[in-house]
Scaffold this motif. Structure first.
Motif, PDB file in Angstrom:
ATOM      1  N   PHE A 194      -1.726 -13.201 -74.358  1.00 14.75           N
ATOM      2  CA  PHE A 194      -0.437 -12.742 -73.839  1.00 14.75           C
ATOM      3  C   PHE A 194       0.709 -13.274 -74.696  1.00 14.75           C
ATOM      4  CE2 PHE A 194       2.694 -12.900 -70.057  1.00 14.75           C
ATOM      5  CZ  PHE A 194       3.141 -11.615 -70.315  1.00 14.75           C
ATOM      6  N   ARG A 195       0.636 -14.555 -75.085  1.00 15.78           N
ATOM      7  CA  ARG A 195       1.686 -15.131 -75.928  1.00 15.78           C
ATOM      8  C   ARG A 195       1.741 -14.401 -77.280  1.00 15.78           C
ATOM      9  NH1 ARG A 195       2.613 -16.763 -71.654  1.00 15.78           N
ATOM     10  NH2 ARG A 195       2.898 -18.900 -70.929  1.00 15.78           N
ATOM     11  N   LYS A 196       0.586 -14.078 -77.824  1.00 17.04           N
ATOM     12  CA  LYS A 196       0.526 -13.342 -79.091  1.00 17.04           C
ATOM     13  C   LYS A 196       1.174 -11.965 -78.928  1.00 17.04           C
ATOM     14  CE  LYS A 196      -2.844 -11.979 -82.664  1.00 17.04           C
ATOM     15  NZ  LYS A 196      -2.782 -10.520 -82.645  1.00 17.04           N
ATOM     16  N   PHE A 197       0.862 -11.298 -77.835  1.00 15.87           N
ATOM     17  CA  PHE A 197       1.447  -9.981 -77.562  1.00 15.87           C
ATOM     18  C   PHE A 197       2.962 -10.078 -77.426  1.00 15.87           C
ATOM     19  CE2 PHE A 197       3.073  -6.804 -74.652  1.00 15.87           C
ATOM     20  CZ  PHE A 197       2.560  -5.624 -75.161  1.00 15.87           C
ATOM     21  N   CYS A 244       9.413 -16.118 -76.407  1.00 17.56           N
ATOM     22  CA  CYS A 244       8.132 -16.808 -76.290  1.00 17.56           C
ATOM     23  C   CYS A 244       8.259 -18.196 -76.911  1.00 17.56           C
ATOM     24  CB  CYS A 244       7.045 -16.006 -76.997  1.00 17.56           C
ATOM     25  SG  CYS A 244       5.386 -16.688 -76.834  1.00 17.56           S
ATOM     26  N   PRO A 245       7.833 -19.244 -76.212  1.00 19.55           N
ATOM     27  CA  PRO A 245       7.910 -20.591 -76.784  1.00 19.55           C
ATOM     28  C   PRO A 245       6.891 -20.776 -77.898  1.00 19.55           C
ATOM     29  CG  PRO A 245       6.715 -20.645 -74.703  1.00 19.55           C
ATOM     30  CD  PRO A 245       7.239 -19.249 -74.857  1.00 19.55           C
ATOM     31  N   ARG A 246       7.173 -21.670 -78.826  1.00 23.10           N
ATOM     32  CA  ARG A 246       6.189 -22.004 -79.858  1.00 23.10           C
ATOM     33  C   ARG A 246       4.968 -22.636 -79.195  1.00 23.10           C
ATOM     34  NH1 ARG A 246       8.408 -25.503 -84.551  1.00 23.10           N
ATOM     35  NH2 ARG A 246       9.378 -26.674 -82.848  1.00 23.10           N
ATOM     36  N   ASN A 247       3.782 -22.307 -79.711  1.00 24.03           N
ATOM     37  CA  ASN A 247       2.559 -22.761 -79.057  1.00 24.03           C
ATOM     38  C   ASN A 247       1.392 -22.765 -80.030  1.00 24.03           C
ATOM     39  OD1 ASN A 247       0.850 -20.087 -78.715  1.00 24.03           O
ATOM     40  ND2 ASN A 247       2.977 -19.556 -78.232  1.00 24.03           N
ATOM     41  N   PHE A 248       0.302 -23.370 -79.615  1.00 21.31           N
ATOM     42  CA  PHE A 248      -0.961 -23.242 -80.330  1.00 21.31           C
ATOM     43  C   PHE A 248      -2.106 -23.412 -79.337  1.00 21.31           C
ATOM     44  CE2 PHE A 248      -0.292 -27.814 -80.508  1.00 21.31           C
ATOM     45  CZ  PHE A 248      -1.569 -28.344 -80.295  1.00 21.31           C
ATOM     46  N   THR A 249      -3.257 -22.861 -79.679  1.00 21.41           N
ATOM     47  CA  THR A 249      -4.425 -22.957 -78.815  1.00 21.41           C
ATOM     48  C   THR A 249      -5.526 -23.740 -79.518  1.00 21.41           C
ATOM     49  OG1 THR A 249      -5.321 -20.864 -79.651  1.00 21.41           O
ATOM     50  CG2 THR A 249      -3.929 -20.755 -77.693  1.00 21.41           C
ATOM     51  N   ASN A 274      17.668 -15.862 -71.454  1.00 21.67           N
ATOM     52  CA  ASN A 274      16.586 -15.030 -71.983  1.00 21.67           C
ATOM     53  C   ASN A 274      15.378 -15.142 -71.057  1.00 21.67           C
ATOM     54  OD1 ASN A 274      17.897 -14.191 -74.463  1.00 21.67           O
ATOM     55  ND2 ASN A 274      17.641 -16.309 -75.143  1.00 21.67           N
ATOM     56  N   VAL A 275      14.661 -14.051 -70.888  1.00 25.83           N
ATOM     57  CA  VAL A 275      13.531 -13.995 -69.967  1.00 25.83           C
ATOM     58  C   VAL A 275      12.255 -14.420 -70.674  1.00 25.83           C
ATOM     59  CG1 VAL A 275      12.119 -12.463 -68.548  1.00 25.83           C
ATOM     60  CG2 VAL A 275      14.614 -12.157 -68.622  1.00 25.83           C
ATOM     61  N   HIS A 276      11.621 -15.488 -70.177  1.00 32.06           N
ATOM     62  CA  HIS A 276      10.340 -15.953 -70.694  1.00 32.06           C
ATOM     63  C   HIS A 276       9.267 -15.685 -69.635  1.00 32.06           C
ATOM     64  CE1 HIS A 276      11.719 -18.421 -74.232  1.00 32.06           C
ATOM     65  NE2 HIS A 276      12.862 -18.265 -73.574  1.00 32.06           N
ATOM     66  N   PHE A 277       8.276 -14.884 -69.981  1.00 30.00           N
ATOM     67  CA  PHE A 277       7.186 -14.604 -69.061  1.00 30.00           C
ATOM     68  C   PHE A 277       6.151 -15.727 -69.135  1.00 30.00           C
ATOM     69  CE2 PHE A 277       8.614 -10.206 -70.130  1.00 30.00           C
ATOM     70  CZ  PHE A 277       9.054  -9.858 -68.859  1.00 30.00           C
ATOM     71  N   LEU A 278       6.056 -16.527 -68.087  1.00 25.29           N
ATOM     72  CA  LEU A 278       4.984 -17.516 -68.010  1.00 25.29           C
ATOM     73  C   LEU A 278       3.664 -16.802 -67.748  1.00 25.29           C
ATOM     74  CD1 LEU A 278       6.628 -20.364 -65.894  1.00 25.29           C
ATOM     75  CD2 LEU A 278       6.496 -20.150 -68.386  1.00 25.29           C
ATOM     76  N   GLU A 286       0.312  -3.355 -58.172  1.00 25.07           N
ATOM     77  CA  GLU A 286       1.138  -4.542 -57.948  1.00 25.07           C
ATOM     78  C   GLU A 286       0.795  -5.592 -58.985  1.00 25.07           C
ATOM     79  OE1 GLU A 286       2.482  -7.431 -54.203  1.00 25.07           O
ATOM     80  OE2 GLU A 286       1.157  -5.712 -53.887  1.00 25.07           O
ATOM     81  N   LEU A 287       1.822  -6.235 -59.527  1.00 18.62           N
ATOM     82  CA  LEU A 287       1.638  -7.302 -60.509  1.00 18.62           C
ATOM     83  C   LEU A 287       2.421  -8.525 -60.063  1.00 18.62           C
ATOM     84  CD1 LEU A 287       1.888  -4.397 -62.252  1.00 18.62           C
ATOM     85  CD2 LEU A 287       1.202  -5.949 -64.074  1.00 18.62           C
ATOM     86  N   ASN A 288       1.815  -9.676 -60.275  1.00 18.73           N
ATOM     87  CA  ASN A 288       2.426 -10.951 -59.920  1.00 18.73           C
ATOM     88  C   ASN A 288       3.165 -11.521 -61.124  1.00 18.73           C
ATOM     89  OD1 ASN A 288       1.517 -14.286 -59.648  1.00 18.73           O
ATOM     90  ND2 ASN A 288       2.759 -13.324 -58.094  1.00 18.73           N
ATOM     91  N   ILE A 289       4.385 -12.006 -60.902  1.00 19.07           N
ATOM     92  CA  ILE A 289       5.193 -12.481 -62.020  1.00 19.07           C
ATOM     93  C   ILE A 289       5.554 -13.954 -61.860  1.00 19.07           C
ATOM     94  CG2 ILE A 289       6.163 -10.193 -62.489  1.00 19.07           C
ATOM     95  CD1 ILE A 289       8.731 -11.112 -61.043  1.00 19.07           C
ATOM     96  N   GLU A 290       5.619 -14.651 -63.001  1.00 13.20           N
ATOM     97  CA  GLU A 290       6.200 -15.998 -63.083  1.00 13.20           C
ATOM     98  C   GLU A 290       7.066 -16.027 -64.325  1.00 13.20           C
ATOM     99  OE1 GLU A 290       3.929 -19.511 -62.798  1.00 13.20           O
ATOM    100  OE2 GLU A 290       3.264 -19.126 -60.750  1.00 13.20           O
ATOM    101  N   ILE A 291       8.353 -16.288 -64.130  1.00  9.87           N
ATOM    102  CA  ILE A 291       9.343 -16.159 -65.200  1.00  9.87           C
ATOM    103  C   ILE A 291      10.221 -17.394 -65.244  1.00  9.87           C
ATOM    104  CG2 ILE A 291      11.454 -14.882 -65.850  1.00  9.87           C
ATOM    105  CD1 ILE A 291      10.125 -12.383 -64.634  1.00  9.87           C
ATOM    106  N   LEU A 292      10.596 -17.800 -66.445  1.00 15.62           N
ATOM    107  CA  LEU A 292      11.630 -18.809 -66.637  1.00 15.62           C
ATOM    108  C   LEU A 292      12.779 -18.188 -67.416  1.00 15.62           C
ATOM    109  CD1 LEU A 292       9.809 -22.152 -67.545  1.00 15.62           C
ATOM    110  CD2 LEU A 292      11.191 -21.685 -65.517  1.00 15.62           C
TER     111      LEU A 292
END
Length: 400
Positions: free
Chosen positions: A106-109, A117-122, A271-275, A259-265
């Protein structure tokens, strides 16, 4: 008589089974837990894991079902989409459901489609800890360590330094099925809460926006959701930003219905960040809460959409201020009862208790260990704010 296959028969999923039966459908249930309550509500039950695609596919074929619904279930959402696609039944693209279901995908998308999107790594569980620590130094603290395949803040730790990394990884691993973890920068926000709730999509358009503010527990790490309040307190600009980005996301993923569940910061610039955007109805009875708020039936809408029928959603907000409160305990014991202060007893209009007196209660670290849910309505925002600021004084659990 048309048949619907329901994936999951937990206490929170029984309402979908009962709703499908009320609508005249023959209900077939898959759930691997032998004590699931849904088996007693469904017309036919298979002791089959909802994550076993081939087993679910066989049931769907044998029963010749007309629709598949993974109501309020993260793990079952992708199998439902895959099987429905194979059979030519109503479905969102399984590739899109797969993107939404795993955080690093999801973060890649999000990054590739110009979403915030915050900077991240897996990294995989078992990776060299020194290499992980080196990668962390490329990020700005605080950071968040979490599983890539869980929801509801399960297994999540916020770190202000590399100290505690080992424990954070172990905690994340305990909630991970795929054993892939993600580390990302913490999103600094001027808005005081995570924005949660659900949306409903039909024919590629969001026809219900149900964004709310999340209540979080004061004990432990303070990350676990313990309720949702509506209205959420966002200003008009913030709401418009949220709605615009949500619709852009739905369009980019070709989500067609449901229906979709959302968590947003919201960050400091709003700016909208999708958790998370979960491809299923939210837990903790969010669909029931939103149905109460807007005078609709979202459970019925989920069932109808899964069967290819257009749901009736005429959004008309009722008067008042609404909040749910997840009943929970921060210690183990046996359930004795619920204390509700006289100050709010008249505001409680619905009460769902999962436990009987003497039942075991576990320390609360996620929705699966909830004791029940209270639904409250207040006449003024001040009353709502007072409740939210004093929940643990106004409501408590008694243990034997």
């Amino acid at each position: 008589m048309k048949k619907i296959l329901l994936l999951g028969g937990s206490a929170q999923q029984v309402i979908a089974i009962k709703t499908a039966k009320r609508l005249g459908y023959y209900t077939v249930l898959c759930d691997y837990l032998p004590d699931n309550p849904g088996q007693y509500a469904a017309d036919k039950y298979y002791n089959v894991s909802t994550t076993d695609v081939e087993a679910v596919y066989k049931v769907a074929m044998d029963e010749k079902v007309d629709g598949i619904l993974a109501y309020a279930s993260d793990p079952a959402a992708l199998p439902a989409a895959i099987v429905a696609e194979r059979l030519g039944l109503p479905s969102n693209p399984s590739a899109s459901v797969a993107v939404l279901g795993v955080k690093h995908n999801f973060r890649k998308f999000l990054s590739e489609n110009a979403f915030a999107c915050p900077r991240n790594f897996t990294f995989n569980v078992g990776a060299d800890i020194e290499e992980v620590k080196e990668k962390i130094q490329e990020l700005d603290f605080p950071i968040v360590v979490k599983p890539t395949d869980s929801s509801g803040s399960k297994g999540v730790t916020v770190l202000k330094s590399a100290e505690g990394l080992n424990a954070a990884i172990a905690w994340a691993e305990s909630y991970s099925r795929n054993k892939i973890l993600i580390v990302e920068e913490f999103i600094e926000s001027n808005f005081p809460a995570v924005i949660g709730g659900d949306i409903f999509v039909w024919d590629g358009q969001i026809i219900l926006y149900g964004e709310m503010s999340c209540l979080r527990g004061n004990h432990g790490n303070g990350l676990v959701p313990i309720g949702e309040r509506y209205p959420g307190g966002m200003n008009e600009k913030q709401i418009n930003n949220i709605h615009t980005e949500l619709q852009r996301l739905i369009t980019a993923l070709d989500i067609r219905f449901g229906e979709l569940n959302i968590e947003i910061l919201l960050d400091k610039e709003d700016n909208v960040h999708f958790l998370e955007v979960g491809p299923r109805a939210g837990g903790n009875m969010i669909p029931i809460q939103l149905s109460d708020i807007f005078g609709i039936d979202l459970v019925e809408a989920n069932v109808l959409a899964a069967m290819g029928k257009k749901p009736s959603i005429n959004q008309q907000k009722k008067k008042g201020y609404f909040v749910t409160y997840v009943l929970h305990s921060y210690q183990n014991g046996k359930f004795d009862g619920v204390f509700i202060s006289d100050l709010i007893i008249d505001n409680v209009y619905r009460k769902e208790i999962y436990k009987e007196k003497g039942d075991l209660v576990e320390t609360f670290d996620g929705a699966g260990k909830a004791i029940g849910i209270l639904f409250l309505r207040f006449d003024t925002e001040m009353e709502l704010n007072l409740f939210c600021a004093n929940t643990e004084k106004l409501v408590s659990i008694s243990l034997m």
